[in-house]
Every structure is written in structure tokens, then in C-alpha cells.
Scaffold this motif. Sequence first.
Motif, PDB file in Angstrom:
ATOM      1  N   THR A 222       0.733  -1.121   0.071  1.00 53.38           N
ATOM      2  CA  THR A 222       0.120  -0.137   0.008  1.00 53.38           C
ATOM      3  C   THR A 222       0.986   1.201   0.000  1.00 53.38           C
ATOM      4  N   LEU A 223       1.419   1.533  -1.076  1.00 53.38           N
ATOM      5  CA  LEU A 223       2.502   2.842  -1.503  1.00 53.38           C
ATOM      6  C   LEU A 223       1.658   4.009  -1.749  1.00 53.38           C
ATOM      7  N   ASN A 224       2.030   5.073  -1.496  1.00 52.13           N
ATOM      8  CA  ASN A 224       1.573   6.407  -1.647  1.00 52.13           C
ATOM      9  C   ASN A 224       1.593   6.629  -3.275  1.00 52.13           C
ATOM     10  N   PRO A 225       0.625   6.992  -3.933  1.00 47.68           N
ATOM     11  CA  PRO A 225       0.616   7.027  -5.429  1.00 47.68           C
ATOM     12  C   PRO A 225       1.636   8.215  -5.610  1.00 47.68           C
ATOM     13  N   VAL A 226       1.766   9.292  -4.788  1.00 46.38           N
ATOM     14  CA  VAL A 226       2.642  10.431  -5.328  1.00 46.38           C
ATOM     15  C   VAL A 226       4.198  10.124  -5.087  1.00 46.38           C
ATOM     16  N   LEU A 227       4.485   9.266  -4.018  1.00 42.47           N
ATOM     17  CA  LEU A 227       5.593   8.999  -3.874  1.00 42.47           C
ATOM     18  C   LEU A 227       6.214   7.944  -4.995  1.00 42.47           C
ATOM     19  N   VAL A 228       5.149   7.083  -5.355  1.00 39.80           N
ATOM     20  CA  VAL A 228       5.447   6.350  -6.338  1.00 39.80           C
ATOM     21  C   VAL A 228       5.917   6.821  -7.736  1.00 39.80           C
ATOM     22  N   ILE A 229       5.175   8.030  -8.041  1.00 38.08           N
ATOM     23  CA  ILE A 229       5.676   8.933  -9.345  1.00 38.08           C
ATOM     24  C   ILE A 229       6.984   9.458  -9.170  1.00 38.08           C
ATOM     25  N   LEU A 230       7.227   9.719  -7.923  1.00 37.33           N
ATOM     26  CA  LEU A 230       8.489  10.681  -7.681  1.00 37.33           C
ATOM     27  C   LEU A 230       9.656   9.824  -7.563  1.00 37.33           C
ATOM     28  N   SER A 231       9.444   8.384  -7.096  1.00 32.71           N
ATOM     29  CA  SER A 231      10.200   7.251  -7.284  1.00 32.71           C
ATOM     30  C   SER A 231      10.496   7.098  -8.652  1.00 32.71           C
ATOM     31  N   LEU A 232       9.571   6.850  -9.619  1.00 33.48           N
ATOM     32  CA  LEU A 232       9.767   6.582 -11.123  1.00 33.48           C
ATOM     33  C   LEU A 232      10.553   7.468 -11.657  1.00 33.48           C
ATOM     34  N   VAL A 233      10.113   8.981 -11.314  1.00 36.13           N
ATOM     35  CA  VAL A 233      10.971   9.978 -12.033  1.00 36.13           C
ATOM     36  C   VAL A 233      12.488  10.049 -11.715  1.00 36.13           C
ATOM     37  N   PHE A 234      12.698   9.779 -10.225  1.00 34.03           N
ATOM     38  CA  PHE A 234      14.134   9.787  -9.816  1.00 34.03           C
ATOM     39  C   PHE A 234      14.781   8.838 -10.400  1.00 34.03           C
ATOM     40  N   TRP A 235      14.417   7.417 -10.307  1.00 28.03           N
ATOM     41  CA  TRP A 235      15.146   6.448 -10.962  1.00 28.03           C
ATOM     42  C   TRP A 235      15.326   6.278 -12.250  1.00 28.03           C
ATOM     43  N   PHE A 236      14.331   6.882 -12.929  1.00 25.19           N
ATOM     44  CA  PHE A 236      14.149   6.940 -14.676  1.00 25.19           C
ATOM     45  C   PHE A 236      15.401   7.843 -14.834  1.00 25.19           C
ATOM     46  N   TRP A 237      15.455   8.900 -14.055  1.00 23.16           N
ATOM     47  CA  TRP A 237      16.719   9.979 -14.340  1.00 23.16           C
ATOM     48  C   TRP A 237      18.120   9.253 -13.927  1.00 23.16           C
ATOM     49  N   MET A 238      18.256   8.396 -13.102  1.00 22.38           N
ATOM     50  CA  MET A 238      19.436   7.909 -12.596  1.00 22.38           C
ATOM     51  C   MET A 238      19.675   6.837 -13.570  1.00 22.38           C
TER      52      MET A 238
END
Length: 273
Positions: A222-238
Motif C-alpha cells: 500500500t504505497l503512496n501514489p505520489v511517492l510512486v511517481i516521484l520514485s519513477l521520475v528519480f530512478w528513471f533519471w538515474m
Amino acid sequence: VAALSVPAAIWAKRLPEGIPRLEAHLVVLKGPIQALQMVIQQAEQVADAPGQKGSIMAVRRDLGLTGALFAGTRAVLDGLFTTVLVLYFLLVSGDTFLRRIVEILPKFRDKRQAVDISQQIQEDISAYLVTITAMNAAVGVATSAAMYLCGLGDPLLWGTTAFLLNYIPILGPLFGTCIFLLAGMLSFDSLWWALLPAALYFGIHLVEGESLTPMLLARRFTLNPVLVILSLVFWFWMWGVPGAILAVPMLAILKIVCDRLRPLKALGHFLEG
């Protein structure tokens, strides 16, 4: 890969030939697109210095579409190679990291907690990967059938594309919708028929992504959707595409660790959806 390479090459050859058809479909958007281009050009004129603008535009013209695609493909391959290399050494090391952590922890209670956290991570992430893979396979089969019924052709190619893109939450299906929209415009003369493949794919994703998969994973993740988006953006950038694929599992691992360590329970509660 061999079976998919032929239809993929055929569609790549059709892309330049289908540009006039794309222009005919997009004629309704010609006015808004031109207005947007004028706004962007005015913003560039204000932001860029007079001496720099010519050099920037020259570099863009020299790069061309082929150069841009090649640069993007090379970046994806570099990311995949790095991921596979790191994964290989992680598999070779086995449980070395866990044993070292257990050895350096001073108390038996801490040692037992480290082993429990490791086992919980293995169980939850394994369940996540199995569930996601099964649902992605179902999406691939449904997409193949839908594309075959609407007359798009090459259902195996489109089913595999939907299967792979579904590993990237949110961003993957959005990119897939654009791909099916482009394929529909290249294949059909009527605008409504051209929109049908993208609409069918988007509908399949809504049924899977908004009901079936959350229902299956609700007990474990049960993960926060906003944090999922931020995680996607960050790790895609990395890390590019591999980072986007690994973003949700790594966020889930962080939540598992935080939920089982008293000083980090507040952070685990913050990560919860």
C-alpha cells in the motif's frame, strides 16, 4: 526476439511512408500546434542570447531524427547492460551481504531482526514480481486479441509491447497509448478507427491497473501514489528504463525495512498509501 524483429522492422519502414496520413489525421490540431510553436519560439527568443540561439538550432538540425533515436537507443542499451552486470554480481555474491550484516550486529535480537527483514523482503518482492508478471501476461494476451479483432495486424508484436511496457507503472501505459495511437493513424484512414487501438489498450489497462492488480497486491503493498511517481521520475533519471522498472520494488523494500525498525516507523507510515 527473432519472431518480433520482422514485424518491428516492417512498422519502422512504414513510419516515413505514413507521414502524409498522419498529417491528414492531425489537421484538426494544426492550429493549436502552430500557436504552441509560436509561444515556444517567443519564449526561446526571450531566454536565449542572440549568439547562442543560432548554434543551438544548428546542433539540433545536425542531430536529426535518426541521431536522436540512436542516442536514445544507446542510452537504453547502456542502462540495460549496467543493470545486468550489477545483477550478475549480486547473484554471484549470494547471501554474503546478509551474513556480513548479521556478523557485525552486536545483539542477538538485532541479528534475528535482520534475518526476518531479509526474508520478508524476499517473500513480498517475489510475490510482487509473480503477480505483476502474471497480470502483464494477461494484458499482453488481451491486447493481442483486441488488436487482431480491430484489424491492426501483428498481434504478437503489440501484445509483447503491452506486456513489457506494463512493468513500468503509470508511465509505461501512457507511452503505450501513444504508440497504439500512432500505429492506428498509420493503419486506418478514418480518424475514429485510428483512435480505436489506443482506446482498447487504454481500456484494458484501466481494468487491470485500477482494479485487478491493486486488489491482488493490496495486502502486501500500500504505497503512496505520489511517492510512486516521484520514485519513477528519480530512478528513471538515474538509471533510465531499468531504473523505472526497479523504482516500485525499491520503494517497497524501503517501506518493509521502515515498518520493522522502530526509529523508522514514522517514515514507513509516511510511505503508506
